[in-house]
Design a protein around this motif. Structure first.
Motif, mmCIF file in Angstrom:
data_model
loop_
_atom_site.group_PDB
_atom_site.id
_atom_site.type_symbol
_atom_site.label_atom_id
_atom_site.label_comp_id
_atom_site.label_asym_id
_atom_site.label_seq_id
_atom_site.Cartn_x
_atom_site.Cartn_y
_atom_site.Cartn_z
ATOM 1 N N LYS A 180 0.828 -1.207 0.000
ATOM 2 C CA LYS A 180 0.000 0.000 0.000
ATOM 3 C C LYS A 180 0.860 1.254 0.000
ATOM 4 O O LYS A 180 0.521 2.251 -0.661
ATOM 5 C CB LYS A 180 -0.930 0.001 1.221
ATOM 6 N N MET A 181 1.981 1.223 0.691
ATOM 7 C CA MET A 181 2.824 2.407 0.720
ATOM 8 C C MET A 181 3.466 2.670 -0.641
ATOM 9 O O MET A 181 3.680 3.836 -1.011
ATOM 10 C CB MET A 181 3.901 2.288 1.802
ATOM 11 N N ILE A 182 3.762 1.622 -1.403
ATOM 12 C CA ILE A 182 4.253 1.838 -2.767
ATOM 13 C C ILE A 182 3.159 2.484 -3.610
ATOM 14 O O ILE A 182 3.411 3.414 -4.390
ATOM 15 C CB ILE A 182 4.709 0.512 -3.401
ATOM 16 N N ALA A 187 0.659 7.400 -5.996
ATOM 17 C CA ALA A 187 -0.551 8.219 -6.036
ATOM 18 C C ALA A 187 -0.256 9.654 -5.629
ATOM 19 O O ALA A 187 -0.696 10.612 -6.286
ATOM 20 C CB ALA A 187 -1.617 7.613 -5.117
ATOM 21 N N GLY A 188 0.488 9.831 -4.543
ATOM 22 C CA GLY A 188 0.779 11.178 -4.073
ATOM 23 C C GLY A 188 1.616 11.982 -5.039
ATOM 24 O O GLY A 188 1.349 13.168 -5.280
ATOM 25 N N VAL A 189 2.619 11.345 -5.628
ATOM 26 C CA VAL A 189 3.466 12.033 -6.601
ATOM 27 C C VAL A 189 2.681 12.342 -7.868
ATOM 28 O O VAL A 189 2.800 13.436 -8.444
ATOM 29 C CB VAL A 189 4.722 11.200 -6.906
ATOM 30 N N GLY A 220 1.347 11.451 -21.738
ATOM 31 C CA GLY A 220 1.516 12.104 -20.441
ATOM 32 C C GLY A 220 0.393 11.818 -19.455
ATOM 33 O O GLY A 220 0.463 12.254 -18.300
ATOM 34 N N ASN A 221 -0.616 11.101 -19.873
ATOM 35 C CA ASN A 221 -1.755 10.839 -18.992
ATOM 36 C C ASN A 221 -1.369 9.920 -17.840
ATOM 37 O O ASN A 221 -0.436 9.124 -17.940
ATOM 38 C CB ASN A 221 -2.893 10.206 -19.794
ATOM 39 N N SER A 222 -2.097 10.050 -16.750
ATOM 40 C CA SER A 222 -2.018 9.106 -15.633
ATOM 41 C C SER A 222 -3.424 8.927 -15.086
ATOM 42 O O SER A 222 -4.316 9.741 -15.358
ATOM 43 C CB SER A 222 -1.098 9.643 -14.525
ATOM 44 N N TRP A 223 -3.620 7.876 -14.295
ATOM 45 C CA TRP A 223 -4.938 7.659 -13.702
ATOM 46 C C TRP A 223 -5.305 8.855 -12.830
ATOM 47 O O TRP A 223 -6.450 9.304 -12.822
ATOM 48 C CB TRP A 223 -4.946 6.387 -12.865
ATOM 49 N N MET A 224 -4.346 9.386 -12.105
ATOM 50 C CA MET A 224 -4.618 10.514 -11.221
ATOM 51 C C MET A 224 -4.920 11.790 -12.006
ATOM 52 O O MET A 224 -5.778 12.573 -11.604
ATOM 53 C CB MET A 224 -3.457 10.744 -10.257
#
Length: 306
Positions: A180-182, A187-189, A220-224
């Motif tokens: 989860k931390m990975i 996610a945060g970045v 350049g897309n990401s899920w976030m």
């Protein structure tokens, strides 16, 4: 059939009826489990009761006779308090029952909690979650779990009800927490990068709707980017996932990395932005509020809520 062989559906207790816990409780109830919920917040309990749920008055009452206890609290400190605090449930839980811990925490803490609970003849499943409130309500979470075979067997009815994907990652608690931390590192970045990019696009005077259309169809897309930028375009920072979550989680990642003498410069930079947003009064707002912070720092105008 319950864990003690009686012919009835397992009884589950859900500790924490926030946006995630509420949906998880609903999913288990739909699957046929008998579910009792508990939360320290009166509004959360009232909402659960209004939807036909059963609520307990305290932690001990919640876990009485429960085969499965699902803890959906914020962090390791709250998890420890639920288990071993003054009103903790560890000594009130049914012998042989399982505690499913969904909070994001340092893997070392997950291992310690598991050892303490297992010493009492109970099972501990390290089972952090991903997917958000909508997927929790549909029973479509991703669960990153580790624990003994006995813990997995005891937890199976709840796991099947709550998740579309259950990754069984090992027989030692802490492995799920590390996975989860990975995920939280990325996610945060990625959120920080998405907010930086869309605010920079605004600074360039670009059509932000068109930027979203082009980037989501490009490399350049990401899920976030795809998930969070619509919040910015709508000017709606109602918290679906708050800034403070990543203050906590990226802080954990940085602590883990420091202990391993491992460099995490991107995490460090992103964490500073979350800290700045929190310091600017946005801590309880949606994590896409990083875009607002970038806008404030650069004199950029972002869309406002219509």
């Amino acid at each position: 059939m319950s864990l003690n062989g009686e012919n009835h559906d397992p009884r589950a207790a859900v500790i924490g009826l926030g946006s995630m816990g509420f949906g998880m409780a609903q999913s288990m109830a739909r699957s046929g489990l008998e579910v009792v919920g508990y939360d320290i917040t009166e509004n959360a309990v009232a909402r659960f009761l209004a939807e036909g749920g059963r609520a307990a008055q305290n932690l001990t009452d919640a876990v009485e006779g429960a085969d499965i206890v699902v803890s959906v609290v914020v962090n390791a400190q709250q998890t420890e308090a639920v288990l071993f605090g003054p009103d903790g449930i560890a000594r009130a839980m049914k012998p042989g029952s399982v505690f499913i811990s969904s909070a994001t925490m340092d893997p070392a803490v997950a291992r310690s909690l598991a050892q303490r609970l297992e010493a009492l003849g109970l099972h501990y499943l390290d089972a952090p979650i991903s997917g958000g409130a909508a997927r929790a309500a549909k029973g479509e979470l991703t669960i990153m779990a580790s624990g003994s075979p006995q813990a997995f067997a005891a937890a199976r009815p709840a796991l099947d009800a709550m998740a579309a994907k259950v990754y069984e990652l090992g027989d030692v608690s802490g492995i799920g927490a590390a996975f989860k931390m990975i995920n939280q590192l990325l996610a945060g970045v990625h959120i920080a990068a998405a907010c930086e990019a869309i605010s920079f696009a605004a600074k360039q005077g670009l059509d932000l709707q068109k930027v979203y259309e082009v980037i989501t169809a490009s490399a350049g897309n990401s899920w976030m980017f795809e998930n969070r930028v619509p919040h910015v375009l709508a000017g709606d920072y109602t918290p679906l996932s708050a800034i403070e979550i990543f203050v906590k989680d990226l802080g954990i990642v940085q602590d883990m990395a420091r202990a391993e003498r491992y460099p995490v410069p991107l995490v460090a930079a992103a964490l500073q932005m979350y800290l700045a947003a929190s310091g600017a009064g946005m801590g309880r707002d949606d994590d896409s509020s990083l875009a607002r912070l970038y806008a404030q720092l650069s004199g950029t105008t972002l869309p406002s809520k219509s």
